[in-house]
Design an enzyme around this catalytic site. Structure first.
Site, PDB file in Angstrom:
ATOM      1  N   THR A  41       0.989  -1.341   0.016  1.00  0.00           N
ATOM      2  CA  THR A  41       0.140   0.033  -0.064  1.00  0.00           C
ATOM      3  C   THR A  41       0.920   1.026  -0.162  1.00  0.00           C
ATOM      4  O   THR A  41       0.607   1.996  -0.875  1.00  0.00           O
ATOM      5  CB  THR A  41      -0.962   0.111   1.496  1.00  0.00           C
ATOM      6  OG1 THR A  41      -1.765  -1.096   1.219  1.00  0.00           O
ATOM      7  CG2 THR A  41      -1.823   1.218   1.228  1.00  0.00           C
ATOM      8  N   THR A  42       1.819   1.205   0.957  1.00  0.00           N
ATOM      9  CA  THR A  42       2.641   2.460   1.090  1.00  0.00           C
ATOM     10  C   THR A  42       3.645   2.684  -0.212  1.00  0.00           C
ATOM     11  O   THR A  42       3.788   3.642  -0.635  1.00  0.00           O
ATOM     12  CB  THR A  42       3.585   2.148   2.199  1.00  0.00           C
ATOM     13  OG1 THR A  42       2.702   2.014   3.356  1.00  0.00           O
ATOM     14  CG2 THR A  42       4.515   3.508   2.567  1.00  0.00           C
ATOM     15  N   ASN A 130      -4.192  -9.029   4.320  1.00  0.00           N
ATOM     16  CA  ASN A 130      -5.541  -8.745   4.424  1.00  0.00           C
ATOM     17  C   ASN A 130      -5.659  -7.317   4.909  1.00  0.00           C
ATOM     18  O   ASN A 130      -4.829  -6.861   5.976  1.00  0.00           O
ATOM     19  CB  ASN A 130      -5.945  -9.524   5.806  1.00  0.00           C
ATOM     20  CG  ASN A 130      -7.345  -9.530   6.127  1.00  0.00           C
ATOM     21  OD1 ASN A 130      -8.349  -9.765   5.145  1.00  0.00           O
ATOM     22  ND2 ASN A 130      -7.917  -9.240   7.283  1.00  0.00           N
ATOM     23  N   LYS A 154      -0.204 -10.766   6.419  1.00  0.00           N
ATOM     24  CA  LYS A 154      -0.264  -9.718   6.855  1.00  0.00           C
ATOM     25  C   LYS A 154      -1.500  -8.825   7.124  1.00  0.00           C
ATOM     26  O   LYS A 154      -2.107  -8.753   6.158  1.00  0.00           O
ATOM     27  CB  LYS A 154       0.637  -8.738   5.970  1.00  0.00           C
ATOM     28  CG  LYS A 154       0.778  -7.434   6.537  1.00  0.00           C
ATOM     29  CD  LYS A 154       1.492  -6.444   5.529  1.00  0.00           C
ATOM     30  CE  LYS A 154       0.848  -5.825   4.516  1.00  0.00           C
ATOM     31  NZ  LYS A 154       1.071  -4.644   3.812  1.00  0.00           N
TER      32      LYS A 154
HETATM   33  C1  ELE Z   1      -0.095  -0.747   5.964  1.00  0.00           C
HETATM   34  C2  ELE Z   1      -0.554   0.450   5.329  1.00  0.00           C
HETATM   35  C3  ELE Z   1      -1.787   1.109   6.024  1.00  0.00           C
HETATM   36  C4  ELE Z   1       1.463  -1.101   5.741  1.00  0.00           C
HETATM   37  C5  ELE Z   1       1.928  -1.524   3.320  1.00  0.00           C
HETATM   38  C6  ELE Z   1       1.722  -2.031   4.785  1.00  0.00           C
HETATM   39  O1  ELE Z   1       1.721  -0.499   3.055  1.00  0.00           O
HETATM   40  O2  ELE Z   1       1.672  -2.540   2.387  1.00  0.00           O
HETATM   41  O3  ELE Z   1      -2.777   1.759   9.460  1.00  0.00           O
HETATM   42  O4  ELE Z   1      -4.115   1.814   7.229  1.00  0.00           O
HETATM   43  O5  ELE Z   1      -2.570   3.455   7.706  1.00  0.00           O
HETATM   44  O6  ELE Z   1      -0.780  -1.790   5.553  1.00  0.00           O
HETATM   45  O7  ELE Z   1       0.637   1.491   5.695  1.00  0.00           O
HETATM   46  O8  ELE Z   1      -1.603   1.486   7.229  1.00  0.00           O
HETATM   47  P1  ELE Z   1      -2.860   2.063   8.042  1.00  0.00           P
HETATM   48  O9  ELE Z   1       2.068  -3.062   5.037  1.00  0.00           O
END
Ligand code: ELE
Length: 287
Positions: A41-42, A130, A154
């Site tokens: 996501t990041t 997930n 995860k």
């Molecule tokens: C978290 C995201 C979302 C980290 C990725 C991650 O980025 O793939 O808590 O919703 O702001 O999934 O940073 O974090 P929230 O694994």
């Protein structure tokens, strides 16, 4: 217990800067990050093309010893192609995927079939990513067990009990939590680790938090967690996916490029505001 960084994808003039990507990975792995999560996501994974994701993987595998590659796609053929591509790299310890997203009318059977098709396509372990808040559906521990072939998860979920349930039902599964606000909790309950976006900008603080938990210094661990919480609280209203790039510059001292619109970069006033807003947390972390 692993600290895994979901690495940002740095753009410059609309193109991914792969040199900067590799340099950034080199920096954070030197400071305590054990493994990198590519195209999460990041990392803006769902906003990248197949070719872009392949290029990121190649760059990551050239500098990191341990890589998890996020291959989720609404086109099964693309996800399968990425799973197969990952087999070229020894550093890839697993591929991970979000469940098919956007379409709310898929059945549980169809979701399970998606993951089984991925498992059949690769010899590498397949992990579930997930993230109900983003995906619109929750593949919980029971559903994950039903799928049968998953080797890890995860769980981006602020309910630690939800994450722990995977460990309870599938003790041999690697179980990671993905919420930055639950790093202390995740280490304290003995998960396999965390996938924390803050590992992009305060990797050394996460390493210290883990050490503090290991030696039973809960107060110290909590003060680090609270400083991270302050940073999240300041950054989220600005659009966290964009703010992360700025936080890398503020805490690590180098230009980390920009996100890709419609994930627009922060404007100059927002950048200045963020810098001031996290100054106290920065001092507390002594970075
Ligand atoms: C978290 C995201 C979302 C980290 C990725 C991650 O980025 O793939 O808590 O919703 O702001 O999934 O940073 O974090 P929230 O694994």
């Amino acid at each position: 217990m692993d600290i895994i960084a979901p690495v940002i994808t740095p753009f410059r003039n609309g193109k991914i800067d792969l040199d900067l990507y590799a340099e950034h990975i080199r920096n954070i792995t030197a400071k305590g990050v054990d493994a990198v999560f590519v195209a999460g996501t990041t990392g803006l994974g769902p906003a990248l093309s197949v070719e872009e994701r392949k290029a990121l993987l190649e760059a990551a595998a050239s500098v990191a010893r341990r890589v998890i590659f996020q291959i989720g796609s609404l086109v099964l053929d693309d996800a399968v192609a990425l799973a197969k591509y990952a087999e070229r790299f020894d550093a890839v310890e697993a591929v991970a995927s979000v469940p098919p997203y956007y379409f709310p009318r898929l059945s549980e059977r169809q979701i399970a079939k998606y993951f089984r098709d991925l498992c059949a396509a690769t010899s590498r372990p397949v992990y579930l990513y997930n993230y109900p808040a983003a995906v619109g559906r929750d593949v919980d521990a029971k559903a994950a067990r039903e799928i049968g072939c998953l080797k890890g998860v995860k769980d981006t979920n602020e309910n630690i009990a939800h994450t722990l349930a995977y460990k309870r039902l599938m003790p041999h599964m690697k179980v990671y939590n993905g919420s930055d606000s639950l790093v202390l909790a995740s280490f304290s309950v003995g998960l396999d680790g965390v996938v924390a976006s803050s590992a992009n900008y305060v990797p050394e603080a996460l390493a210290r938090l883990r050490e503090a938990v290991a030696r039973g210094d809960v107060e110290r661990a909590r003060s680090i967690q609270f400083a991270i919480d302050e940073i999240l609280e300041a950054a989220r209203p600005l659009g966290y996916s964009s703010a992360v790039y700025e936080l890398v510059e503020i805490f690590q001292g180098y230009d980390a490029g920009e996100p890709r619109p419609p994930i627009y970069p922060l404007d100059p006033e927002e950048k200045a505001w963020l810098k001031a807003a996290v100054a106290q947390a920065k001092a507390k972390l002594a970075l």
